[in-house]
Design an enzyme around this catalytic site. Structure first.
Site, mmCIF file in Angstrom:
data_model
loop_
_atom_site.group_PDB
_atom_site.id
_atom_site.type_symbol
_atom_site.label_atom_id
_atom_site.label_comp_id
_atom_site.label_asym_id
_atom_site.label_seq_id
_atom_site.Cartn_x
_atom_site.Cartn_y
_atom_site.Cartn_z
ATOM 1 C CE1 TYR A 1 5.859 38.268 50.130
ATOM 2 C CE2 TYR A 1 8.160 38.541 49.545
ATOM 3 C CZ TYR A 1 7.144 37.783 50.095
ATOM 4 O OH TYR A 1 7.418 36.544 50.610
ATOM 5 C CG HIS B 1 5.882 34.550 54.358
ATOM 6 N ND1 HIS B 1 7.003 34.516 55.149
ATOM 7 C CD2 HIS B 1 6.293 35.002 53.149
ATOM 8 C CE1 HIS B 1 8.052 34.937 54.443
ATOM 9 N NE2 HIS B 1 7.648 35.240 53.225
ATOM 10 C CG HIS C 1 8.722 31.600 50.506
ATOM 11 N ND1 HIS C 1 9.712 32.099 49.696
ATOM 12 C CD2 HIS C 1 8.320 32.639 51.282
ATOM 13 C CE1 HIS C 1 9.919 33.375 49.981
ATOM 14 N NE2 HIS C 1 9.088 33.729 50.932
ATOM 15 N NE ARG D 1 14.180 32.634 51.544
ATOM 16 C CZ ARG D 1 13.119 32.173 52.205
ATOM 17 N NH1 ARG D 1 12.141 32.974 52.536
ATOM 18 N NH2 ARG D 1 13.052 30.900 52.557
ATOM 19 C CE1 TYR E 1 12.169 37.225 48.875
ATOM 20 C CE2 TYR E 1 10.134 36.128 48.237
ATOM 21 C CZ TYR E 1 11.007 36.556 49.219
ATOM 22 O OH TYR E 1 10.719 36.316 50.542
HETATM 23 FE FE LIG Z 1 8.907 35.778 51.567
#
Ligand SMILES: [Fe+2]
Length: 239
Positions: free
Chosen positions: A105, A159, A157, A154, A144
Site C-alpha cells: 500500500y 477494499h 483483495h 492476506r 501481502y
Molecule cells: Fe488490505
C-alpha cells in the site's frame, strides 16, 4: 405524522463476531458488552450521505492516475449494487482502495519489503448508474504479509466502501479473487461464519467484460440493506 421506515438489520449468523481470537486485533478492539440497538433517526434515514459533484469521470480508472502506467495484471471489476429486494441502488458512491501488484500500500504504515509503484496510488471511486451498475479498471493486487500470526499472508483483495442511500446502509467490505489458495487460511475471511456469506465475497471471472489482449474481467455484485418495510409489488402491466 408520516412514519419513515428505517433499514433492515443484517440477518443472524451472516456477520463476523466482534471478537474472533483467530483475527488477533479484534481481541483488543472488539466490544466486550452486547451493543445496544438504537432506532434509526430521521436524519440518518433521510439526510444527505456524501457530495459527489467533484468526482471526476476518470476516478474509476486506477491505471490512469499518473504519467505512466502501473505494473501488474490489468483487471476490470464490474458489478451491480442492489438492495435485499433486488432493486438497484442508483447513483450511489462506490470507493475502492487496494495494494499494488507487489502487495504494498502507498501508506506510511506499510513498510514491508516490497516496492512501491510510482504510477499507482491504489484508490478510486465512482457512482453507480441508473441500473445500479459500477465499473473500475485497475491492476490485480498482490498478496501481502501481516502480523496476525507467524507467516500470515492476506489473500489478494480490494477494499470497497458503499454509502448506499443512507448512513444506515453504509457497507465496508472486501472483494476476493476466485481460486486464491490463501483464502482457506485467512482469519479475516474465515471470521465470517456462513459459508454462503463467504462465497459472496469472492468475485467471478467474467468473460463478458474481459477485453481481449488487455484485461481480465471480474464480476462482483453487492447487496445493501433494504427498507424495513414490506416491498410493494408493482401492479401487473406496470412498466
Ligand atoms: Fe488490505
Amino acid at each position: 405524522m408520516i412514519k419513515i421506515p428505517g433499514y433492515l438489520r443484517p440477518p443472524a449468523h451472516t456477520q463476523p463476531a466482534y471478537i474472533d481470537p483467530r483475527y488477533a486485533s479484534t481481541v483488543k478492539r472488539g466490544p466486550r458488552q452486547a451493543p445496544i440497538l438504537l432506532p434509526h433517526t430521521i436524519s440518518e434515514i433521510t439526510g444527505p450521505v456524501f457530495g459527489w459533484d467533484d468526482i471526476k469521470e476518470t476516478d474509476y480508472d486506477l491505471t490512469k492516475q499518473h504519467e505512466g502506467e502501473p505494473l501488474g495484471e490489468r483487471i476490470i471489476v464490474t458489478g451491480r449494487v442492489v438492495d435485499e429486494f433486488g432493486r438497484p441502488v442508483r447513483h450511489t458512491l462506490v470507493e475502492v482502495w487496494q495494494a499494488n501488484a507487489a502487495g504494498r500500500y502507498r501508506h506510511k504504515v506499510d513498510q514491508h519489503h516490497a516496492p512501491l509503484d510510482p504510477n499507482f496510488t491504489g484508490c478510486g471511486r465512482t457512482i453507480t448508474d441508473a441500473d445500479g451498475c459500477y465499473k473500475f479498471v485497475s491492476i490485480k493486487p498482490g498478496a501481502y504479509p501481516w502480523k496476525n500470526h507467524p507467516n500470515a499472508w492476506r489473500p489478494q483483495h480490494i477494499h470497497i466502501s458503499l454509502f448506499g442511500p443512507s448512513f444506515c446502509t453504509r457497507l465496508v467490505t472486501q472483494m476476493y479473487f476466485p481460486g486464491d489458495p490463501l483464502l482457506d487460511c485467512d482469519p479475516m475471511f474465515l471470521s465470517i461464519p456462513s459459508e454462503a456469506a463467504r462465497r459472496r465475497l469472492i468475485s467471478a471471472l467474467d468473460w463478458e467484460t474481459t477485453v481481449p489482449d488487455q484485461a481480465l474481467g471480474y464480476r462482483f455484485d453487492i447487496v445493501l440493506r433494504g427498507r424495513d418495510a414490506t416491498p410493494r409489488e408493482e401492479p401487473k402491466g406496470h412498466p
